[in-house]
Design an enzyme around this catalytic site. Structure first.
Site: not given
Ligand code: UD1
Ligand code: CA
Length: 457
Positions: A9, A16, A142
């Site tokens: 991906l 940022r 996460g």
């Protein structure tokens, strides 16, 4: 490994990074960030390698133009990691094995870790396996929520986590193995009802668990490996770790580094054993250095081919130059592109070279500019010599035969040829060819006016 495909991906902008350049093309230890995970995936034998692109897709695709094993999938709008994987579906049509999913911003990932993950996943017949890590500071990642029995339940993003979930130190690396059938059946079930209104790939974990598929987590031994680069602070940190790995490998292969923390060597540079490198050197590009060389401090070498037994003294800058064996350069010499120095050549301090070939044993020891020149062997170039190669419009060549002696402060106004075994006297401006075995001298005769100072007083 057989029957493994990979999705990487890389559609995100990398907000940022605060950069005009898409995140995955920022270099880390001399290589675009994206090349590190691509190479790790390639090393597992995964095929095809599907790269999901979006932001500056043309630039990333152009960067990968020579890799024939990559398929590109376009994600026009970055609606989340789950949506990105859905965009890769067409590129994997008909594939029925294990899909390795990686992110383009994890340059520290090692191929062995991916191979371990695939083995773990297959040995346990899992449908989904998440690579996780225990972090002292899990912020930004996460979190992996497990039930009382230790089974994986779901992954919760920091922005969606309840206060008690924020304390979980096991984090999602963003690296997964998923069976292709499961992936294609359930990728459309993802919703975007979350804090970021994105389609989270991580929600496939709870979907797998709810549907009764085997969903596992494998903890990485080395948590630094899965570090994601989101800003320039992390880029510097990751680059530092990559450089440490490069230096370690070179030292174990026989290269001496006097102060490895201050030596910056890019990915792909080759250095043979018994070469010694001192502090503050930067060696980059396609450079290859032979054995028994010494590279003193503050030397910058890019795209050079250096033979054995060479000495590069402090403060020198070498770019796209070829040095054969036992060549001495510097201190503070500047070898520019197209410089070729044969065995035993000596280039001393404040000498600049460009597009020259210098034959065996020739020397230019001090304060000289040599450009667009062909210099034979055993030639001595005196201090302050200049090849005047540029007439304001065109560049011209200077040819100097074997055993020529060029005295100090000589200008060679190109195009000009000095025949073999000739001597050009100090202070001469050479404007026409010098035949072999001759003396060339062009000086205003000296006049001594005796008593001149006394008369002045
Ligand atoms: C993601 C994970 C998080 C994990 C972390 C690990 C999700 C929802 N979260 O968060 O659990 O701990 O990675 O580093 O998956 N990308 C796309 N298209 C998109 C969005 C992202 O291609 O629409 C790519 C990005 O270019 C990047 C990767 O996916 O290479 C990860 O995206 P990023 O936004 O950095 O995810 P994180 O917030 O770090
Ligand atoms: Ca990230």
């Amino acid at each position: 490994m057989d029957n493994v495909a990979a999705i990487i991906l890389a559609a995100g902008k990398g907000t940022r990074m605060k950069s005009g350049l898409v995140k995955v093309l920022h270099p880390a230890a001399g290589r675009a960030m994206i090349d590190w995970p691509l190479e790790a995936a390639r090393a597992t034998g995964a095929a095809p390698l599907v790269l999901v692109l979006g932001h500056q897709a043309d630039k990333v695709q152009d960067h990968c133009r020579n890799a024939t094993d990559i398929s590109f999938a376009l994600q026009d709008e970055q609606l989340g990691t789950g949506h990105a994987v859905a965009c890769a579906r067409q590129a994997l049509a008909g594939f029925g094995g294990t899909v390795l999913i990686l992110c383009g911003d994890t340059p520290l990932l090692r191929p062995e870790t991916l191979v371990g993950l695939i083995r773990f996943h297959r040995d346990r017949n899992a449908v989904v396996t998440v690579l996780t890590a225990i972090m002292d500071d899990p912020s930004g990642y996460g979190r992996v929520v497990r039930d009382n029995g230790g089974g994986v339940v779901r992954i919760v993003e920091q922005k969606d986590a309840k206060p008690e979930e924020l304390g979980i130190r096991e984090i999602n690396s963003g690296i997964y193995c998923m069976e292709a059938d499961f992936l294609s059946k359930h990728i459309d079930a993802l919703g975007s009802d979350n804090a970021q209104n994105e389609y989270y790939l991580t929600d496939l974990v709870s979907i797998a668990v709810q549907k009764g598929f085997s969903c596992l987590a494998m903890s990485a031994d080395d948590a630094t490996e899965i570090m994601g680069v989101n800003d320039r602070v992390q880029l510097a940190e990751a680059s530092g770790i990559l450089r440490q790995r490069i230096n370690l490998e070179l030292m174990l292969a026989g290269v001496t580094m006097v102060n490895p923390d201050q030596i910056y060597i890019d990915h792909g540079v080759q250095i043979a054993p018994d070469t010694v490198i001192h502090s503050n050197c930067r060696i980059s590009g396609k450079t290859i250095i032979g054995s028994n060389c010494e590279i003193e401090g503050n030397v910058n070498i890019k795209d050079c081919l250096i033979g054995n037994g060479c000495l590069i003294k402090a403060g020198s800058v070498l770019e796209d130059a070829e040095l054969n064996d036992h060549v001495n350069v510097g201190p503070m010499a500047h070898l520019r592109p197209g410089t070729v120095l044969r065995d035993h050549v000596k280039i001393g301090n404040f000498v600049e070279t460009k597009k020259i070939v210098m034959g065996h044993g020739s020397k230019a020891s001090h304060l000289t500019y040599l450009g667009d020149a062909e210099i034979g062997s055993d030639v001595n170039i005196g201090c302050g010599t200049i090849t005047c190669n540029y007439d304001g419009v065109n560049k011209h060549r200077t040819i100097i035969g074997d055993q020529v002696f060029i005295g100090s402060d000589v200008q060679l106004v190109a195009p000009v040829t000095v025949g073999r075994n000739s001597l050009v006297a100090a202070g001469t401006t050479v404007t026409c060819d010098v035949p072999a075995d001759s003396l060339a001298i062009s000086r205003v005769p000296q006049v001594n006016k005796e008593g001149w100072r006394l008369r002045k007083k």
